[in-house]
Enzyme design. Sequence first.
Site, PDB file in Angstrom:
ATOM      1  N   VAL A  98       0.591   3.531  -1.911  1.00 49.94           N
ATOM      2  CA  VAL A  98      -0.445   4.561  -1.847  1.00 49.94           C
ATOM      3  C   VAL A  98      -1.692   4.097  -1.080  1.00 49.94           C
ATOM      4  O   VAL A  98      -2.335   4.890  -0.406  1.00 49.94           O
ATOM      5  CB  VAL A  98      -0.803   5.074  -3.267  1.00 49.94           C
ATOM      6  N   ASP A  99      -2.021   2.808  -1.159  1.00 49.38           N
ATOM      7  CA  ASP A  99      -3.171   2.300  -0.419  1.00 49.38           C
ATOM      8  C   ASP A  99      -3.042   2.610   1.071  1.00 49.38           C
ATOM      9  O   ASP A  99      -4.022   2.899   1.762  1.00 49.38           O
ATOM     10  CB  ASP A  99      -3.317   0.772  -0.558  1.00 49.38           C
TER      11      ASP A  99
END
Length: 376
Positions: free
Chosen positions: A159-160
């Site tokens: 997700v980063d």
Amino acid sequence: MAIASLSLATIGCKTGNVKQENGIKESKKEVIAIIDKVNNRWQSTHPESGNAFWHVSAYHTGNMEAYKVTQNKKYLDYSMAWAEKNQWMGAKSTDKSEWKYNYGETDKYVLFGDWQICFQTYIDLYNFTGKNDPKKIARAREVMEYEMSTPQNDYWWWVDGLYMVMPVMTKLYNVTENEMYLEKLHSYLQYADSIMYDEEAKLYFRDAKYVYPKHKSANGKKDFWARGDGWIFAGYAKIIQDLPKSAKHREEYISRFKDMAKALAATQKKGGYWTRSILDPEHAPGPETSGTAFFTYGFMWGINNGFLDKKEYLPIVQKSWNYLTTFALQPDGTLGYVQPIGEKAIPGQVVDKNSTADFGVGAFLLAASEVYRYVK
């Protein structure tokens, strides 16, 4: 909504007798003073330019917003020196046959998003300094255009990475007008959604390892990591503001952003912060600044740009901004309570007033810049 409500106080404007209901107690001048306090502290204690890996680069995305609102040339110069030191590149391999996009910290991992976030700032610097030096964005274009020429669509598997690279795509679209940037943005994001997005909770797991019920929090709940959801919430704000109104998938991104806002607002703690495991506060209790700062940025941006209802969401920002400026921010300008580098909420991990990090300062600068834009 299970949140202690705050009444909007009528604040007297510092510059005259006009009263306004803006919900934030600081004037524009005072918000600039806060930005300067935090950013001067960071830059004075980190005079050497770091590398172009994700955590240093994430600071510079905040420094760029601070420059936009303060026009402080020192901030521009700090990022320029960093970009020059890193030769306007991320990972530096020139042999495309060895380029990789799984996790890696060496120069072969050119296609790994943690080495691409630096391009956001390089593009900003290109734009700020007159758009007359193509070398500033040459590597960004070479890397991203090579990536888009491949058949793979699974580049964003954590997700980063969505914060790291989604804005690179929209920024390069605006420079080049190459529609492929927007098409591949959507393709890569669809893949990320398929492995990380939880339709019920309207939040993102950090990556496929953390999807429920394969992984559970300490109390058997879905384990959504605050900084992870902060990355993507801020990422949506950044791409929506860069997209043309006519962009094919813009409304889809706005809808997702609004869904996330609603879910996040309902999980804010009374003290204004979010805990590291969003839905299980006891998993890793106590305040955390990086996720809270990214959420504050997203909410404030949404209010400023008419996507989030002021009456509903301003009380959320009041509390989170108050947490950031009166609890997380220390008297010497250090920003505390930033969870160290990692990928999950860790039970028992110490996060206190001395816990600070470049990416946390970057998130704070994003939030403070939006608060500045909001204050009348």
